[in-house]
Design an enzyme around this catalytic site. Structure first.
Site, PDB file in Angstrom:
ATOM      1  N   ARG A 188       0.956  -1.217  -0.105  1.00 25.24           N
ATOM      2  CA  ARG A 188       0.060   0.109  -0.039  1.00 25.24           C
ATOM      3  C   ARG A 188       0.796   1.377  -0.096  1.00 25.24           C
ATOM      4  NH1 ARG A 188      -3.444  -2.645  -1.374  1.00 25.24           N
ATOM      5  NH2 ARG A 188      -5.531  -3.309  -0.756  1.00 25.24           N
ATOM      6  N   HIS A 231      -1.377  -0.262  -9.762  1.00 28.43           N
ATOM      7  CA  HIS A 231      -2.009  -0.992  -9.017  1.00 28.43           C
ATOM      8  C   HIS A 231      -2.462  -2.506  -9.626  1.00 28.43           C
ATOM      9  CE1 HIS A 231      -4.024  -1.692  -4.764  1.00 28.43           C
ATOM     10  NE2 HIS A 231      -3.673  -2.767  -5.424  1.00 28.43           N
ATOM     11  N   GLU A 240      -3.736   6.999  -4.610  1.00 28.09           N
ATOM     12  CA  GLU A 240      -4.140   6.381  -5.803  1.00 28.09           C
ATOM     13  C   GLU A 240      -5.734   6.918  -6.352  1.00 28.09           C
ATOM     14  OE1 GLU A 240      -2.412   2.213  -4.757  1.00 28.09           O
ATOM     15  OE2 GLU A 240      -4.299   1.997  -5.651  1.00 28.09           O
TER      16      GLU A 240
HETATM   17  C1  8YV Z   1      -6.875  -6.052  -5.120  1.00 28.61           C
HETATM   18  C2  8YV Z   1      -4.995  -5.691  -3.232  1.00 28.61           C
HETATM   19  O1  8YV Z   1      -6.611  -5.664  -6.651  1.00 28.61           O
HETATM   20  O2  8YV Z   1      -6.120  -7.582  -2.653  1.00 28.61           O
HETATM   21  C3  8YV Z   1      -5.425  -6.503  -2.248  1.00 28.61           C
HETATM   22  O3  8YV Z   1      -5.415  -6.065  -1.213  1.00 28.61           O
HETATM   23  O4  8YV Z   1      -4.139  -4.519  -2.997  1.00 28.61           O
HETATM   24  C4  8YV Z   1      -5.357  -5.870  -4.602  1.00 28.61           C
HETATM   25  O5  8YV Z   1      -4.665  -7.102  -5.094  1.00 28.61           O
HETATM   26  C5  8YV Z   1      -7.533  -4.896  -4.653  1.00 28.61           C
HETATM   27  O6  8YV Z   1      -7.410  -4.782  -3.329  1.00 28.61           O
HETATM   28  C6  8YV Z   1      -8.867  -5.197  -5.001  1.00 28.61           C
HETATM   29  O7  8YV Z   1      -9.736  -4.383  -4.001  1.00 28.61           O
END
Ligand code: 8YV
Length: 330
Positions: A247, A294, A276
């Site tokens: 993150r 992302h 983002e």
């Molecule tokens: C997802 C991610 O695409 O799963 C996670 O925490 O960061 C990503 O891989 C995204 O969160 C989908 O909501």
């Protein structure tokens, strides 16, 4: 028995467009409201959704904070997140309202680790700089010193967060003959450390000062927000590069951009950002930074498996069972 135990077809609101096969199955199983246009929902739209839904299926792009949850009706008893990270959901507010939260762990581990490795290779080997030059028609031919990067074999990788994804990165790194180091809240059991040939650093600052590459693989929590602040980033050696597929908020992005700009950090590979989809303009100016939108878990297989997990969590809950991927209550 859940509050939805008697409901055969709970009302499910999905905030974003999911893979077709998942949406089809959702519609078969539940009374579902999809977001076919795929436009992110505003806070007011999210409030309207939680006022109406039995189950909300949000993604990382939805901020489910206390304000949004204050609009939730009694009927909202489950937030079945599409994604592993739940930092966009105010878990305290959800808990206070008796709302359960599930996520989709395990199915995006390998894809995210692959993307981490892709960045880990791209930055030291200057892959995107080369691509850019070639596409711009500026490549005039091979020379002995053109676009020399750095070898990754034999380098020291410091993984911050040795959960599923961190370990998957460690396994890959070993195959490239990279020395694996890690910092984690708790030290891994000896047999796991042995398997990964990983060295534990209790003190993050000390680890940072000795690594060639640092990979951020921990969840975003109150404790990890700006874990890599300006002071910590300055502990890195000037030849070090940072990879972040976790993150954006874990790194002070402004500090990172400043330190790369003045050559105090060699480069970065970032798949996630503090605001983002807005990207810090300073980062966009830097050549030794690879920026991706992302896409750590963006494989058809991964996103479908994530959707299947959401389906299973909702179905289990609707049937009055404990959903398998409970974030809240643990
Ligand atoms: C997802 C991610 O695409 O799963 C996670 O925490 O960061 C990503 O891989 C995204 O969160 C989908 O909501």
């Amino acid at each position: 028995m859940s509050q939805m135990g008697n409901k055969n077809r709970p009302k499910v609101i999905v905030t974003r467009k999911l893979p077709d096969s998942i949406e089809t199955r959702m519609a078969e199983l539940f009374d579902v409201k999809l977001n076919l246009a795929d436009t992110p929902m505003s806070a007011d739209q999210l409030k309207a959704a939680v006022a109406e839904a039995d189950v909300l299926v949000p993604t990382v792009t939805d901020t489910i904070d206390a304000d949004v949850l204050s609009a939730a009706g009694e009927q909202l008893t489950l937030i079945a997140n599409f994604g592993a990270g739940v930092d966009h959901i105010d878990l305290t507010a959800a808990k206070d309202r008796g709302i359960k939260v599930t996520n989709t762990p395990g199915v995006l581990t390998e894809d995210t680790a692959d993307l981490t490795m892709a960045l880990l290779l791209s930055v030291p080997r200057r892959l995107f700089e080369g691509e850019k030059i070639l596409r711009a028609g500026e490549w005039t031919g091979w020379t002995p010193t053109f676009l020399m990067g750095h070898r990754i074999e034999g380098k020291r990788l410091g993984i911050i967060g040795m959960g599923r994804i961190g370990r998957a990165v460690a396994r890959r790194a070993r195959a490239f003959n990279i020395a694996v180091h890690y910092h984690n809240r708790t030290q891994l059991p000896q047999e796991v450390e042995g398997e990964l040939e990983a060295t534990y650093w209790e003190d993050l600052d000390q680890m940072l000062g000795r690594m060639d590459i640092v990979s951020v693989n921990c969840p975003l929590t109150a404790d990890t927000h700006h874990l890599l602040n300006r002071t910590r980033l300055k502990k890195l050696q000037p030849h070090a590069v940072i990879i972040n597929t976790a993150r954006g908020e874990i790194i002070d992005e402004e500090a990172l951009a400043d330190l790369i700009e003045v050559g105090r950090i060699a480069g970065a590979g970032l798949d996630v950002f503090e605001a983002e989809p807005t990207i810090n303009p300073k980062l966009l100016e830097l050549d030794n930074v690879v920026l991706l939108p992302h896409m750590g878990s963006a494989t058809i297989e991964g996103r479908t498996a994530m959707g299947e997990k959401v389906l299973i969590n909702i179905q289990a809950y609707a049937d009055g069972h404990r959903p398998p991927d409970r974030v809240l209550p643990i």
